[in-house]
Design a protein around this motif. Structure first.
Motif, PDB file in Angstrom:
ATOM      1  N   UNK A 121       0.777  -1.248   0.070  1.00 15.06           N
ATOM      2  CA  UNK A 121      -0.068   0.009   0.049  1.00 15.06           C
ATOM      3  C   UNK A 121       0.849   1.329  -0.026  1.00 15.06           C
ATOM      4  N   UNK A 122       0.189   2.145  -0.651  1.00 11.13           N
ATOM      5  CA  UNK A 122       1.237   3.650  -0.885  1.00 11.13           C
ATOM      6  C   UNK A 122       1.233   4.284   0.721  1.00 11.13           C
ATOM      7  N   UNK A 123       2.428   4.558   1.008  1.00 15.54           N
ATOM      8  CA  UNK A 123       2.482   5.218   2.191  1.00 15.54           C
ATOM      9  C   UNK A 123       1.707   6.645   2.171  1.00 15.54           C
TER      10      UNK A 123
END
Length: 140
Positions: A121-123
């Motif tokens: 998941x994108x931070x």
């Protein structure tokens, strides 16, 4: 002396050795496929076509003499148009290509493909992190 050393390095590289193994395995595999075609499939095809022997289909171009086989015509010195052998070779090629296709397709099914790992998941972005720090500082 440099040429021999260079050749030695070339000959023992992994790619050359892999290719040599591939050629040897390919030759052995070719014998199996040829046997499959000649010993198993062609008799069934011959039976289903009424026993036609494609290899003995030819036209005598010299005169009207009838010969039983291509070998007999050639032995007599006749000029012949041996189209049957060509038909046989085309059939052999098609059958061999189909067998190789099926075997490669089967081997690909046997290979266990790794399932693709889901993307991490994108931070949070820098702006979101800075806003969070700002909020924490305001609370103190």
């Amino acid at each position: 002396m440099g040429f021999i050393k260079e050749f030695k390095e070339f000959a023992v590289k992994g790619n050359v050795m892999d290719m040599a193994v591939g050629v040897i395995i390919g030759g052995a595999f070719g014998k199996i496929v040829t046997s499959l075609v000649n010993d198993l499939l062609m008799p069934v095809i011959s039976l289903s076509t009424g026993g036609i022997d494609f290899t003995n289909l030819f036209v005598n171009l010299t005169d009207d003499t009838k010969y039983a086989t291509v070998a007999a015509a050639q032995e007599a010195g006749a000029t012949i148009f041996a189209y049957g052998q060509f038909i046989q070779n085309v059939l052999d090629f098609i059958i061999i290509a189909f067998c190789i296709f099926l075997m490669i397709k089967g081997m690909n099914k046997l290979k266990k493909e790794k399932p693709e790992e889901p993307a991490a998941p994108a931070g949070p972005t820098q702006e979101e992190l800075l806003a969070e720090i700002r909020d924490l500082l305001k609370k103190k």
